[in-house]
Scaffold this active site. Structure first.
Site, PDB file in Angstrom:
ATOM      1  N   THR A  76      33.489  42.205  47.316  1.00 18.38           N
ATOM      2  CA  THR A  76      33.303  41.171  48.340  1.00 18.38           C
ATOM      3  C   THR A  76      31.988  41.399  49.086  1.00 18.38           C
ATOM      4  OG1 THR A  76      35.687  40.960  48.521  1.00 18.38           O
ATOM      5  CG2 THR A  76      34.398  40.069  50.339  1.00 18.38           C
ATOM      6  N   ASN A 164      40.073  36.867  36.916  1.00 17.55           N
ATOM      7  CA  ASN A 164      41.088  37.830  37.349  1.00 17.55           C
ATOM      8  C   ASN A 164      42.521  37.364  37.115  1.00 17.55           C
ATOM      9  OD1 ASN A 164      39.781  36.144  39.414  1.00 17.55           O
ATOM     10  ND2 ASN A 164      41.471  36.789  40.717  1.00 17.55           N
ATOM     11  N   THR A 250      26.273  55.442  56.519  1.00 17.05           N
ATOM     12  CA  THR A 250      26.492  56.674  55.750  1.00 17.05           C
ATOM     13  C   THR A 250      27.325  56.355  54.519  1.00 17.05           C
ATOM     14  OG1 THR A 250      26.356  57.941  57.762  1.00 17.05           O
ATOM     15  CG2 THR A 250      27.407  59.027  55.885  1.00 17.05           C
ATOM     16  N   CYS A 339      53.105  32.590  46.031  1.00 13.76           N
ATOM     17  CA  CYS A 339      54.392  31.894  46.050  1.00 13.76           C
ATOM     18  C   CYS A 339      55.197  32.240  47.287  1.00 13.76           C
ATOM     19  CB  CYS A 339      55.192  32.192  44.800  1.00 13.76           C
ATOM     20  SG  CYS A 339      55.750  33.871  44.682  1.00 13.76           S
TER      21      CYS A 339
HETATM   22  N1  PLP Z   1      35.990  39.178  42.099  1.00 13.91           N
HETATM   23  C1  PLP Z   1      37.018  39.291  41.277  1.00 13.91           C
HETATM   24  C2  PLP Z   1      36.964  38.680  39.919  1.00 13.91           C
HETATM   25  C3  PLP Z   1      38.173  39.949  41.681  1.00 13.91           C
HETATM   26  O1  PLP Z   1      39.212  40.055  40.853  1.00 13.91           O
HETATM   27  C4  PLP Z   1      38.206  40.494  42.981  1.00 13.91           C
HETATM   28  C5  PLP Z   1      39.438  41.133  43.471  1.00 13.91           C
HETATM   29  O2  PLP Z   1      40.538  40.684  43.190  1.00 13.91           O
HETATM   30  C6  PLP Z   1      37.084  40.375  43.797  1.00 13.91           C
HETATM   31  C7  PLP Z   1      35.994  39.709  43.328  1.00 13.91           C
HETATM   32  C8  PLP Z   1      37.056  40.970  45.183  1.00 13.91           C
HETATM   33  O3  PLP Z   1      37.129  42.352  45.103  1.00 13.91           O
HETATM   34  P1  PLP Z   1      37.302  43.289  46.395  1.00 13.91           P
HETATM   35  O4  PLP Z   1      38.498  42.764  47.107  1.00 13.91           O
HETATM   36  O5  PLP Z   1      37.513  44.646  45.852  1.00 13.91           O
HETATM   37  O6  PLP Z   1      36.102  43.168  47.228  1.00 13.91           O
END
Ligand code: PLP
Length: 696
Positions: A76, A164, A250, A339
């Protein structure tokens, strides 16, 4: 992953456990190389060396040596930084008088972090880009024609390497070809591809790519952002100048060390399985799933998705039901959608793929990590098949196992709408009240599986087109429907009750129909029980919720009911389960909630307490849990709670028991306890967090 623990974890696209070698690397940093990498003394230098080594390993593995590879907190943050950098660069070009593109494009199935970042920075930076989703086809592939048409106006294009939810793999080469002559920046979310697909970043014109450690056996809170050597970059975090001033703060050295160890393991050829093996594992799992869930439908093609992801839907079963079932067997999977209760929020990914609504709303995602072993998959398959047996035994799917016979009242719901079924195990007969169209197939299958006949299908006139749904159910039941000539609402009398009224006999109890005039319309109410000793359940449709109904109109119903009669409505918006005519007692949930840590103390102070498991029969079939010795456990599924409520409320003062409800997470047990308390039963409590916390 070991199988020494009871849990079979098949939710690796959400997160993974930390691999032993990553754990060891992190531990070594926390205990030994704990210096601040910015310190110039030996401890600092040692910590810096750990970081440099991890970066080198990652750069080699990802083919990222020509660009910049920053350690960030996760994907993110990587996405934020990339979007922020790209948008600032576009703004700069604009302010220099360059004509820049007007659109920001992203795949319709991207992780929410991408569109949300685009909207966020577009607003915060006061820019006016159009943010446009690139549609996908039914297989989840980007619409390349759409992309081609929109690229001339695009300033930034965001396309994930693999999805995902479905595991669908993006054709990055095709997108790259379209972007060849475009000045648009290109962001590729590599989170789900890492460790599962070969990705050599330098070989592409990718400007930004990001990865998340916890999706591949490293801890949470560490990730990587790759920035092409020519791509614009503006730090999101300014401060102490760490990461060559590109990302201050850090460093998370233990996380970096763990991630470095995983990257190293990817190279060693021992810890991770190859593509062919993973593909075989997935097929093995799919076979087991198909045995457990006949009729399973895949939501993404196997050939075009990650070999570690399965996404499917099962006609007639919600994702919550499947999740609860698996959880009871200590198998962790994920709903492919968000859900709540029986009605799931459809998955936006599957909706974008234009899959039918039911499929998008009842999807299940099964995902395993690329370090999974054959032994683990074998055990997973065994458990999945045991889940299938539990489903057959409880008639959730039909099969050749002798089912547990149904008896008493059952509530089936779809969203807030309710169908009620009264079953008599003695005569193997049922009456169905207000069958919902979404449930009729399930009801027909259930009756066949139970070898029960349906004596009547009744309508309270509360759902639209109810008589049509009743007819559909009659057709589906075929010979399983043994009703006689009835009125338009499905009612007929086949005996006379003790007061001389014509009634419908079901087992040793009777059903009576009364009609209520609401303005110009008539509504039907059905009274059930051993009517001589008082109405047990009254199926009142939506009468109590209908503001047009005044107490005079309800008089004919009231006269027939006793204070203990339970009202069963056609809609249950507030999850009350059953109610009574009398004003409800106040129930403050906090006052009746026992924290999981307080269970033993509670049982000590209430030594005769009975623990009531309100999970559904298929879950109860599967799970083994420990209760303190001597504690009685009752199984009263929430869908059958009305029977228990009726019994408990009728118990004499001496018989009245302390009841402690529990379920998987504390959701259903909180409904049960509130229902009883509202009805005046003051010796009921529930365990917060349910089995998930208490058995942990
Ligand atoms: N992008 C994809 C394809 C993801 O599956 C995820 C997490 O589910 C993210 C971005 C975000 O990852 P994070 O929550 O580790 O920052």
């Amino acid at each position: 992953m070991s199988i020494s623990s009871r849990v079979i974890y098949l939710d690796s696209n959400a997160t993974t456990p930390v691999m032993p070698l990553a754990l060891e690397a992190a531990r070594a940093v926390m205990e030994d190389d704990y210096g601040n990498p910015s310190s110039v003394h030996s401890s600092g230098l040692q910590a810096k060396a750990v970081m440099d080594q991890a970066r080198k390993t990652a750069c080699d593995l990802l083919g990222a040596s020509e660009g910049r590879l920053l350690f960030v907190s996760g994907a993110t943050e990587g996405i934020q930084t990339a979007v922020f950098s790209a948008l600032l660069a576009l703004r700069d070009r604009q302010s220099k008088g360059e004509t820049v593109a007007t659109d920001l494009l992203y795949g319709a199935t991207e992780h929410k972090a991408v569109p949300e970042s685009l909207h966020h920075w577009n607003t915060v930076l006061n820019l006016d880009f159009r943010i446009i989703a690139i549609p996908v086809d039914q297989a989840g592939r980007h619409d390349l024609e759409f992309l081609k048409q929109h690229i001339p106006h695009a300033g930034l294009v965001c396309t994930m390497a693999a999805n995902n939810e479905t595991g669908v793999i993006t054709d990055l080469v095709a997108i790259e070809n379209l972007l060849k002559d475009s000045p648009a920046y290109w962001l590729v979310d590599g989170v789900q591809a890492l460790g599962k697909l070969p990705l050599k970043l330098n070989q592409h014109r990718i400007d930004y790519s990001l990865f998340s450690g916890h999706k591949l056996y490293a801890p949470k809170g560490i990730g990587m952002l790759y920035v092409h050597k020519d791509a614009p970059f503006t730090p999101l975090l300014a401060g102490g100048g760490q990461e060559s001033s590109l990302r201050s703060g850090t460093e998370n050295v233990s996380g970096i060390a763990a991630l470095g160890a995983v990257m190293q393991a990817l190279n060693d050829g021992v810890s991770f399985r190859d593509h062919a093996t993973l593909t075989r594992f997935r097929l093995q799992l799919l076979d087991a799933m198909r045995d457990a869930f006949p009729g399973l439908i895949l939501n993404a093609s196997l050939a075009e998705s990650l070999p570690t992801t399965l996404n499917f839907s099962v006609p007639g079963l919600t994702s919550k039901e499947i999740l609860d079932l698996f959880d009871a067997a200590d198998v962790r999977v994920s709903a492919g959608s968000a859900c709540s209760a029986a009605k799931a929020q459809p998955s936006f990914v599957l909706q974008a793929m234009s899959l039918p609504e039911w499929q998008a709303a009842s999807a299940v995602r099964v995902s395993f990590g690329p370090a999974t072993t054959q032994e683990y998959i074998d055990e997973a398959c065994k458990r999945v098949r045991v889940c299938g047996e539990a489903l057959r035994k409880t008639c959730m799917v039909t099969g050749d196992i002798e089912p547990l016979p149904a008896d008493g009242l059952m509530q089936l719901t779809f969203g807030a709408a309710c169908t009620w079924i009264i079953a008599s195990a003695a005569t193997k007969e049922c009456v169905v009240i207000d069958p919902l169209p979404e449930l009729i197939e399930r009801i027909a299958k259930y009756m066949r599986c139970q070898h029960y006949t349906v004596k009547a299908i009744l309508s309270t006139r509360s759902h639209v087109n109810q008589s049509q749904h009743n007819q559909s159910l009659i057709q589906l039941l075929g010979e399983g429907f043994v009703g006689k000539a009835s009125d338009a609402d499905g009612f007929y009398a086949d005996s006379i009750d003790s007061t001389g009224s014509p009634c419908l006999q079901l087992g040793d109890k009777e059903l009576l129909q009364i009609t209520v005039q609401v303005n110009q319309e008539e509504r039907c109410v059905y009274l059930y029980g051993d009517l001589e000793s008082g109405v047990q359940f009254a199926f009142i449709g939506d009468l109590m919720q209908d503001e047009r109904v005044d107490s005079d109109q309800l008089l004919s119903v009231r006269q027939q009911l006793s204070p203990s009669s339970l009202l069963c409505a056609a809609h249950d918006f507030d999850k009350q389960l059953v109610t009574r005519l009398e004003a409800p007692c106040v129930c403050n949930l906090d006052d009746v909630t026992i924290p999981s840590s307080g269970l033993h103390d509670f049982l000590k102070s209430h030594p005769k307490a009975i623990m009531v498991d309100v999970r559904e029969p298929y879950e109860q079939q599967l799970s083994h849990f420990d209760v303190p010795e001597g504690t009685e456990v009752l199984h009263v599924p929430l869908s059958r709670l009305a029977n228990g409520v009726d019994r408990w409320l009728r118990s004499s003062t001496e018989e009245k028991a302390d009841l402690l409800f529990f379920c998987r997470t504390g959701g259903r047990s909180s409904q049960a306890v509130q229902c009883l308390r509202r009805l005046g039963y003051d010796q009921a409590w529930h365990i917060a967090g349910g089995l998930a916390l208490w058995q942990h």
